[in-house]
Design an enzyme around this catalytic site. Structure first.
Site, PDB file in Angstrom:
ATOM      1  CB  SER A 110       4.461 -15.810 -13.833  1.00 34.31           C
ATOM      2  OG  SER A 110       3.586 -14.885 -13.262  1.00 34.31           O
ATOM      3  CG  HIS A 133       6.028 -11.082 -15.242  1.00 30.13           C
ATOM      4  ND1 HIS A 133       4.881 -10.936 -14.485  1.00 30.13           N
ATOM      5  CD2 HIS A 133       5.903 -12.277 -15.861  1.00 30.13           C
ATOM      6  CE1 HIS A 133       4.102 -11.981 -14.641  1.00 30.13           C
ATOM      7  NE2 HIS A 133       4.707 -12.818 -15.464  1.00 30.13           N
TER       8      HIS A 133
END
Length: 226
Positions: A110, A133
């Site tokens: 992330s 993501h």
């Protein structure tokens, strides 16, 4: 163990920072670890392993100000965390004039991705992972155009930073972020070791020995230009 050694152990335990100055090059290298969840303005559970941005940012400023520091080694194993705090850490690392090298151990997920690519050169171990993501806020229903605009702006900040500090294009990064077949309960991609290198996110596969060797070379190059 003398008082200086005790202080270094305390810093390593409390802040995840320390000095690597026992090498035969006589280089003074600052070690910074990004471990666990990156904590922002809100305090996380006392039982959680966290990296606090209010510890890391002042330390980086002190490193930049120090004539004694030759280089910086960043060791990363994080699940991600606060987006603004993580991006601030990445921007700070990228702006340091000292030679910097990062090493991804375990994972850099992330918002850990911008941190991993923020150094002059980056490594990932063969089994290390990077999860990419889109920005999202768990449990929050987006009900206004302003909120959508904020998320788009934040996403653009992250993709712009990552692509400008690595060899991956924004278009390819967005493709990986919106992949629907890799993560069972989420949108995005997971890259393991060599895959992260092949995609242009990370410079090379390697461990601590290659990371320190590369940092020595960057220090030598910088010193030769003075």
């Amino acid at each position: 163990m003398n008082m200086s050694d005790n202080n270094e152990m305390d810093n390593l335990k409390e802040y995840g920072t320390g000095k690597l100055d026992k090498n035969n090059k006589n280089y003074n290298i600052e070690l910074i670890t990004i471990i666990g969840e990156i904590e922002g303005h809100d305090n996380l559970s006392a039982s959680a392993k966290t990296t606090k941005y209010e510890h890391i940012l002042p330390k980086l400023a002190m490193i930049e100000d120090s004539d004694e520091t030759d280089g910086v080694l960043i060791i990363i194993h994080t699940m991600g965390g606060d987006v603004e705090a993580g991006l601030a850490i990445a921007e700070m690392i990228a702006s340091i004039s000292k030679p910097t090298v990062s090493l991804v151990l375990g994972g850099s997920h992330s918002i850990g991705v911008p941190i991993a690519v923020s150094t002059q050169y980056s490594f990932i171990v063969p089994t290390g992972t990077m999860v990419i993501h889109p920005v999202r806020m768990s449990g929050t229903v987006i009900s206004s155009s302003q909120t959508y605009a904020y998320f788009r702006q934040m996403q653009n900040r992250i993709t712009g930073f990552v692509s400008s500090h690595s060899n991956i294009s924004e278009d390819r990064l967005n493709e990986l972020m919106t992949e629907t077949e890799q993560l069972t309960k989420d949108v995005g991609s997971i890259l393991v070791g060599k895959q992260a290198v092949n995609e242009g996110l990370i410079n090379a596969v390697g461990g601590i020995s290659l990371a320190t060797e590369k940092l020595y070379k960057l220090i030598e190059e910088k010193q030769s230009t003075r």
